[in-house]
Design an enzyme around this catalytic site. Structure first.
Site, mmCIF file in Angstrom:
data_model
loop_
_atom_site.group_PDB
_atom_site.id
_atom_site.type_symbol
_atom_site.label_atom_id
_atom_site.label_comp_id
_atom_site.label_asym_id
_atom_site.label_seq_id
_atom_site.Cartn_x
_atom_site.Cartn_y
_atom_site.Cartn_z
ATOM 1 N N TYR A 225 -29.742 2.997 11.336
ATOM 2 C CA TYR A 225 -29.869 1.606 11.771
ATOM 3 C C TYR A 225 -28.835 1.174 12.818
ATOM 4 O O TYR A 225 -29.197 0.773 13.916
ATOM 5 C CB TYR A 225 -29.770 0.678 10.554
ATOM 6 N N PRO B 199 -39.973 -4.128 8.494
ATOM 7 C CA PRO B 199 -41.313 -4.145 7.901
ATOM 8 C C PRO B 199 -41.834 -5.584 7.766
ATOM 9 O O PRO B 199 -41.069 -6.556 7.781
ATOM 10 C CB PRO B 199 -41.100 -3.511 6.512
ATOM 11 N N HIS C 201 -34.178 -4.273 7.793
ATOM 12 C CA HIS C 201 -34.189 -3.181 6.829
ATOM 13 C C HIS C 201 -32.806 -2.629 6.475
ATOM 14 O O HIS C 201 -32.667 -1.925 5.463
ATOM 15 C CB HIS C 201 -35.057 -2.044 7.390
ATOM 16 N N SER D 202 -35.355 7.408 -3.338
ATOM 17 C CA SER D 202 -34.212 6.595 -3.748
ATOM 18 C C SER D 202 -33.111 7.449 -4.356
ATOM 19 O O SER D 202 -33.364 8.338 -5.178
ATOM 20 C CB SER D 202 -34.665 5.537 -4.755
ATOM 21 N N SER E 203 -44.061 6.043 3.242
ATOM 22 C CA SER E 203 -43.300 5.434 2.148
ATOM 23 C C SER E 203 -44.265 4.789 1.167
ATOM 24 O O SER E 203 -45.232 4.138 1.573
ATOM 25 C CB SER E 203 -42.339 4.373 2.680
ATOM 26 N N GLN E 204 -44.001 4.998 -0.127
ATOM 27 C CA GLN E 204 -44.755 4.266 -1.141
ATOM 28 C C GLN E 204 -44.111 2.897 -1.320
ATOM 29 O O GLN E 204 -42.916 2.794 -1.585
ATOM 30 C CB GLN E 204 -44.768 4.997 -2.483
#
Length: 834
Positions: A278, A291, A535, A651, A765-766
């Site tokens: 980032y 997002p 994000h 994660s 990504s879920q």
């Protein structure tokens, strides 16, 4: 410059004027109100007789526009809040929308007092140069800084206003609290940039993120790259690994460096990761990073409905902030793979009140300092409507917070006020620009005290609320596939999604954003509502849990058509005004052009696969995440005949300050299975039969191996044994230990293979939700795809993205390949056994 092109603006006290003559300037040409003539480029004044008994015409505000020449002192009458609402074309009339009041309302007195205090404290006079659209600011009679910073004089003025309006306000305590706000917020103090790696680490005794063994990581790296490399490239990679990791080689030294770093820090990888992902990423935030989340559209019929719903969201946000301040947020526990292990909650405490600050070389983060549990602090939110930014105090440290009715009244004022103003300079577009370019403009803006205060208020606000007008049907999906899903009027859910992701461009709602802010709640007049979030502060799960809690609170409240009452003691929200130079306007136009091109280039669609969902997947004894990841691999293979580097976030919250590592789904096992599934049918014309080159039994065997490898990769990552974070750490350690800045990195990190490994043409990504909502984002590569997925019981929601400028990508083709792949997988797993 001739005198006709220069107008001096002085802040003057608003008082009962001569009822016979009032001077005012007309509104801009776009105004539909017949009481105002069409305005030319010149600054025009007109005299109009006003009946002495008409108290409807009381000058309340002085609006100063920097870019336009409309310095207007007009007579404002609030429309009835039940005025019918279109998609916010003009949310009420500016004149004579309701009978004139019998007396001046108390809130008008308070509005006057608040505006006068701001004007006196500023202590400046301004000249608008209409030919170039700039504002020249000159210090007042109290010296170069005006009265700002002179606490003795400011306190005297504050006391004057307290005495002057004391009798007009009920004694609720808010009068003193609100009069105290400018003393605190006009201080001109700079932002405090908190080191995120030290925040909120004392609550839970979590283990530190491990440093995997060097041999393990490099062996996994070589194995993972096999599907992406030819034989010669695989041999070269093996030699590079041997050269890097052999006894006494550089890799061994860098590994010791990371182990030492692990001992000395809470999370050895955090700063490496956040800078790479980032802070040092120069691309614009919308599409590339932020997002967007879509909630089921609402049914709004009046502006009161909009204000009431938004007020309930803010009321719930204040409840949540109170829980955070008291450190009462329940600690989450792992539900699988060593279930019951506590998870790091640090990112949950960074969401509200934080902001990303642009930098020429590297961005930084503003994170508010945690307050003591017994303390209450002042809170405000920023509301953006028609590109106008308003500061709304919602809580005072000594007097508590506003009620839902009081917040609703503040929002009604904004919804009434913003449509009656000339279009402001769209400063919010700058936050959608490339980060170094935005940083350069910001450095110029903060030279001016007013601009610096505005930016300070925005960064320190609890969150941003965007009251949108909605997009046209031109943003609908061009070739719809799958289930229909949400809609708002003639807009489909693809149109709703892109509104949350980028706002539609400079002519729509992109200027109605502040993309640096972590949380932007978006409520549109046509019923579309959702979220855009920055994000870097937190992963999707933390943000989703927060906003679903806000929406649940709003949904549980009974409908109300009552106009909020009891808020007359509150001054109206402060509108933030900017002092801009000609070069600032040029930069805004350049930013508008860039974001418009980015918006036009985004190929985005929401694809609802309706044949089955996670219930069927679980019946096959497979994790829904593993199943869908392999479906994405098969879809990509069916389109391109190969696999590509695939990113799926995993994660690492089992560890202190854990965020994510990368699950690499393009494994050798996935390639073998996908190739078998994509084998063409072979037809024997003589026997009139069709058979596959690979039997179903073989496909099932390869399927089980692919599932096993994907599951192992997922588990390794969540337990801190992923390869991407470790390789990143080794690379950054090599930079930090290099004898000189010009010293080259090890060849392992400069070779083509490493660049290919980090060229994620499939970024996935879920993003699971408990409500009928979903989240989407853009691709991370020019020739790549973004693919988020939300498995529901009987269907799966995909958000697919690519760029129209790419000659090899297409979301329509990918959606078709994904649809076919999921059907093939179901057929394979449900075939009759022999």
């Amino acid at each position: 410059m001739s005198r006709s092109h220069e107008t001096s603006i002085e802040h003057i006290a608003v008082r009962r004027m001569d009822p016979k003559i009032v001077k005012f300037s007309p509104v801009p040409p776009s105004s539909p109100h017949p009481a105002f003539p069409v305005q030319s480029n010149n600054f025009v004044h007109r005299e109009q007789p006003i009946p002495a008994n008409n108290t409807n015409f009381v000058p309340l505000y002085q609006f100063t526009q920097s870019r336009c020449s409309h310095n207007r002192k007009f007579h404002y009458q609030r429309p009835h809040p039940r005025a019918l609402l279109g998609p916010f074309p003009y949310l009420g009339a500016c004149l004579d929308a309701s009978p004139p009041p019998a007396e001046i309302p108390r809130r008008q007195i308070t509005a006057w007092a608040a505006s006068q205090e701001r004007s006196f404290v500023a202590g400046v006079s301004q000249t608008v140069h209409l030919d170039v659209g700039t504002v020249e600011t000159r210090a007042g009679q109290h010296g170069p800084g005006g009265l700002l910073g002179d606490s003795r004089v400011a306190n005297n003025i504050r006391g004057f206003f307290a005495t002057r309006i004391g009798s007009a306000l009920p004694d609720t305590g808010w009068r003193d609290s609100l009069l105290a706000l400018p003393k605190k917020w006009l201080s001109g103090t700079s932002l405090v940039h908190t080191n995120s790696t030290t925040a909120n680490t004392q609550e839970i005794p979590l283990p530190k993120l491990p440093v995997p063994s060097l041999e393990q990581t490099l062996n996994k790296y070589e194995y993972t790259m096999r599907p992406l490399l030819n034989i010669e490239e695989q041999k070269k990679l093996k030699k590079l690994i041997e050269k890097f990791s052999g006894p006494g080689c550089l890799g061994q030294q860098l590994q010791l460096y990371l182990l030492d770093r692990q001992e000395k820090t809470d999370n050895w990888a955090y700063n490496y990761w956040i800078d790479d992902m980032y802070m040092k990423n120069p691309t614009p935030l919308p599409v590339n990073s932020n997002p967007g989340m879509i909630f089921p559209p609402r049914k709004f019929t009046t502006i009161l409905d909009v204000a009431r719903f938004t007020a309930r969201l803010l009321d719930a946000a204040l409840d949540h902030k109170s829980v955070l301040d008291k450190r009462l947020l329940p600690v989450e526990k792992a539900t699988s793979r060593e279930p019951g292990q506590p998870l790091c909650m640090a990112q949950y405490y960074r969401i509200l009140g934080s902001c990303r600050i642009p930098g020429k070389q590297k961005d930084t983060q503003y994170v508010p300092v945690a307050v003591k549990s017994e303390e209450s602090q002042s809170e405000h939110v920023i509301v953006i409507c028609r590109s106008q930014l308003y500061c709304v105090p919602v809580q005072a440290a000594d007097r508590g917070r506003l009620s839902e009715d009081e917040i609703c009244a503040q929002l009604l004022h904004i919804l009434d006020d913003a449509p009656c103003l000339a279009s402001p300079p769209p400063v919010g577009l700058l936050t959608a620009w490339k980060r170094p370019l935005w940083a350069e403009v910001r450095e110029n803006l903060i030279i001016n005290e007013r601009n610096r205060r505005n930016l300070d208020l925005i960064a320190k606000s609890l969150l941003v609320v965007c009251l949108d007008e909605g997009l046209g049907s031109g943003f609908n999906c061009r070739l719809q596939r799958g289930g229909k899903g949400h809609s708002a009027g003639h807009r489909d859910e693809t149109s709703l999604a892109v509104q949350m992701i980028h706002g539609g461009g400079s002519t729509y709602d992109t200027a109605n954003r502040w993309f640096d802010k972590t949380i932007q709640l978006i409520v549109s007049g046509d019923g579309a509502c959702g979220l855009c979030y920055e994000h870097s502060q937190a992963e999707g799960i933390a943000v989703i849990q927060l906003v679903e809690k806000l929406w649940q609170h709003a949904d549980e409240q009974p409908p109300s058509s009552e106009v909020p009452s009891g808020s007359s003691h509150l001054p109206p929200p402060e509108r933030l005004e900017w002092v801009l130079e000609q070069r600032d306007f040029v930069k805004i136009e350049e930013a508008a052009l860039d974001i418009d091109n980015l918006v036009k280039d985004l190929d985005f669609q929401v694809f609802r696969y309706m044949n089955y969902g996670k219930e069927f997947i679980k019946s096959c004894k497979v994790s829904p995440d593993v199943y869908i990841q392999l479906a994405l691999q098969l879809a990509y293979y069916r389109l391109y005949g190969k696999l590509t580097a695939t990113y799926e976030s995993a994660s690492t919250r089992r560890f202190r300050l854990g965020r994510v590592d990368c699950i690499r789904s393009a494994s050798p096992e996935a390639l073998a299975w996908a190739a078998a599934m994509a084998q063409p049918k072979d037809e024997d014309e003589s026997k009139k039969v069709t058979f596959h080159l690979v039997s179903d039994e073989e496909k099932l065997r390869l399927w089980k191996e692919a599932v096993k490898q994907q599951t192992k990769e997922m588990v390794d990552n969540i337990l801190g044994q992923g390869i991407d974070i470790h390789l990143l750490g080794l690379r950054e350690a090599a930079r930090e230990t290099s004898p000189t800045a010009a010293h080259p990195l090890p060849e392992l990190f400069t070779d083509y293979t490493y660049k290919l490994a980090n060229k994620f043409l499939l970024s996935t990504s879920q993003v699971a939700t408990s409500s009928d909502s979903f989240m989407g984002y853009g691709p991370v590569e020019p020739d790549g795809y973004g693919a988020s997925y939300n498995p529901k019981a009987d269907h799966i929601v995909f958000c697919l993205s690519a760029f129209w400028s790419s000659e090899i990508t297409s979301t329509s083709r990918f959606a078709q390949a994904l649809d076919e792949s999921l059907n093939l997988m179901q057929a394979l797993l449900t075939r009759p056994t022999t």
